[in-house]
Design an enzyme around this catalytic site. Structure first.
Site, PDB file in Angstrom:
ATOM      1  N   SER A   1      -9.456   1.771   3.067  1.00 56.39           N
ATOM      2  CA  SER A   1      -8.698   2.446   2.035  1.00 56.39           C
ATOM      3  C   SER A   1      -7.884   1.609   1.455  1.00 56.39           C
ATOM      4  O   SER A   1      -7.047   2.034   0.393  1.00 56.39           O
ATOM      5  CB  SER A   1      -8.074   3.564   3.042  1.00 56.39           C
ATOM      6  OG  SER A   1      -7.344   2.733   3.816  1.00 56.39           O
TER       7      SER A   1
ATOM      8  N   LYS B   1       0.985  -1.187  -0.213  1.00 55.26           N
ATOM      9  CA  LYS B   1      -0.050  -0.063  -0.140  1.00 55.26           C
ATOM     10  C   LYS B   1       0.913   1.389   0.085  1.00 55.26           C
ATOM     11  O   LYS B   1       1.859   1.353   0.674  1.00 55.26           O
ATOM     12  CB  LYS B   1      -0.958   0.067   1.211  1.00 55.26           C
ATOM     13  CG  LYS B   1      -2.027   0.967   1.196  1.00 55.26           C
ATOM     14  CD  LYS B   1      -2.870   0.661   2.605  1.00 55.26           C
ATOM     15  CE  LYS B   1      -3.970   1.896   2.702  1.00 55.26           C
ATOM     16  NZ  LYS B   1      -4.686   1.675   3.858  1.00 55.26           N
TER      17      LYS B   1
ATOM     18  N   SER C   1      -9.873  -1.118   6.990  1.00 56.87           N
ATOM     19  CA  SER C   1      -9.082  -0.939   5.810  1.00 56.87           C
ATOM     20  C   SER C   1      -8.642  -2.025   5.189  1.00 56.87           C
ATOM     21  O   SER C   1      -7.972  -2.021   4.017  1.00 56.87           O
ATOM     22  CB  SER C   1      -8.396   0.283   5.888  1.00 56.87           C
ATOM     23  OG  SER C   1      -9.106   1.602   6.232  1.00 56.87           O
TER      24      SER C   1
END
Length: 487
Positions: free
Chosen positions: A154, A79, A178
């Site tokens: 996210s 990420k 997330s």
């Protein structure tokens, strides 16, 4: 079976047995990225040449017997809020669009030390603030099961990359769900570890007391191996728990296990398809010898307001460092120092980030601190107490991951409250610092994936992973892939 359809551990075995080369595996992933990325937009940065160079170096170490990890040579992605030395780390925000760190996050470094090949950085909601991956400065990531829908957030890019076979596994971060929510939306497996078991050093902070790095993969076995690789004490992280890296062998025996189903997770707003899938999963556990009972946890209803007050307060504090001076975006035109701050932050941050900064500044302000922030901390403690009481009777809890399957792109941004409420099943786990595992458990009438969430007491990752493996052994939901729809 095509190479990219293999699980991470399956590929690792083939690399070890010399059936597949590391460069070959890396090229296969890069080819998939080139072919599919325009459709799904899972990545912010793809490092083709660097990945191939890494692959060659890893292959030499494997051949020399220097790398023994089951994950050695397996391509991955992380990420874009985890620092990677010399590689763009933007948090999907204009503020950090050109930022290249001078060090690598501990969790990422541990993967590299084990022989992982990092092909790129995945897309996300800006500064990890969002539940859909639509707030990214670099554009929207799309759900591989249906490109009209979001992949969750996210860590949506990380989840979508696994589902679209653009990475064998990925790292995500979880502040209020997330990792787990996008894993559910994309039909993959994701683990949010106990707070402090995986180092946060090098993870760009959203809410420091809630953020946690964790793995996302195709199977429970993959996720377990990744977790064992990245977990362990780190002296660079003051919140890191001082205990050795976990070492265990998975066992799928569920006989005698006691499982609780908190009824508060099935209140108004929970889709009927999801409720049916979760209770069907409960029956699977009963067939494996476990006892399943409904329980009451009334404090859960206060999780959403407590979470957003605490998270926004910490975000307001953490993001105050981005002022356009030391690094990051700096406004080109300004009148004085105050105007420089104003313009840099106004132009560098997106609307969702600015909204949460303002909420955080408000709840921390004089006159409102006691009424909001302090009350949120008190509720946080009561939620933790509620979980502690439940785990005095049950081995783990079984819940939905989200009240609905993946919404259509644009729907959530029209209704901010609805987007915040999509985290209703996950945020309490972060408030209590507990581990949570999500595994695929079905599909709704539209064919979108549904994820089952397993919650355990602190440091019970082994218990949750065993339970996840038992479910995946008894079902085949985790074997379904959106790529099977391709011609």
């Amino acid at each position: 079976m095509e190479l990219c359809q293999l699980s991470a551990l399956e590929l690792g075995k083939k690399i070890k047995s010399k059936e597949v080369g590391v460069v070959e595996a890396t090229k296969a992933v890069l080819e998939n990225i080139e072919k599919r990325e325009q459709t799904y937009h899972c990545y912010v940065t793809v490092c083709k040449e660097e990945a191939l160079t890494q692959a060659e170096a890893v292959q030499k170490k494997i051949d020399a017997g220097e790398l023994l990890s089951p994950l050695a040579g397996v391509p991955t992605a992380v990420k874009d809020n985890m620092c990677t030395k010399g590689m763009q780390t933007s948090c999907a925000c204009r503020m950090l669009e050109t930022f290249k760190p001078i060090y690598t996050a501990t969790a990422v470094q541990k993967l590299q030390d084990a022989g992982a090949v990092i092909v790129g950085k995945t897309n996300m909601d800006e500064f990890a603030m969002g539940s859909t991956s639509e707030t990214s400065y670099f554009g929207v990531t799309k759900n591989p099961w249906n490109t009209e829908h979001v992949p969750g957030g996210s860590s949506g890019g990380s989840a979508a990359a696994v589902a679209a076979e653009e990475a064998f596994y990925t790292l995500g971060s979880d502040t209020g769900g997330s990792i787990r929510q996008p894993a559910s939306y994309c039909g993959i497996t994701g683990l949010k570890p106990t707070y402090g078991t995986v180092s946060r050093y090098g993870l760009i902070a959203y809410a420091s007391s809630l953020d946690q790095i964790g793995p996302m993969g195709k199977t429970v076995e993959d996720v377990a191996e990744i977790y064992k690789t990245i977990a362990g004490h780190d002296k660079k992280d003051s919140t890191s728990v001082n205990q050795p890296a976990p070492s265990f062998t998975l066992c799928e025996d569920m006989k005698g296990k006691k499982i609780g189903i908190p009824v508060e997770f099935f209140g108004e707003g929970i889709d009927s398809d999801i409720k049916e899938a979760i209770y069907s999963a409960a029956k699977v556990y009963e067939s494996l010898g476990a006892t399943v009972e409904e329980i009451k946890m009334p404090m859960i209803r206060y999780a959403i307001p407590a979470y957003y007050i605490a998270a926004c307060a910490e975000a307001s504090s953490n993001l105050s460092r981005y002022d356009g001076i030391k690094y990051g975006y700096c406004a080109e035109k300004y009148d004085d120092l105050i105007d420089l701050y104003y313009r840099s932050r106004s132009e560098g941050f997106g609307s969702e980030v600015k909204k949460r900064i303002l909420i955080g500044a408000f709840v921390l302000s004089s006159g409102y601190y006691e009424a909001y922030y302090n009350k949120a901390l008190q509720v946080k403690a009561l939620i933790k107490q509620s979980y502690d009481e439940a785990f005095g009777k049950y081995d783990f809890l079984l819940t939905p991951t989200a009240p609905n399957t993946a919404p259509k792109i644009g729907e959530s941004l029209k209704d901010t409250l609805k987007m915040y409420l999509s985290d209703i099943c996950t945020v309490s786990v972060n408030l209590a610092g507990l581990p949570g595992l999500v595994v695929p458990c079905g599909f709704d009438k539209a064919g979108l994936p549904i994820g089952l969430q397993l919650i355990g007491k602190a440091f019970s990752e082994e218990t949750l992973l065993n339970a996840g493996l038992a479910f995946q052994t008894a079902t085949d939901f985790h074997t379904k892939t959106p790529m099977g729809k391709e011609a």
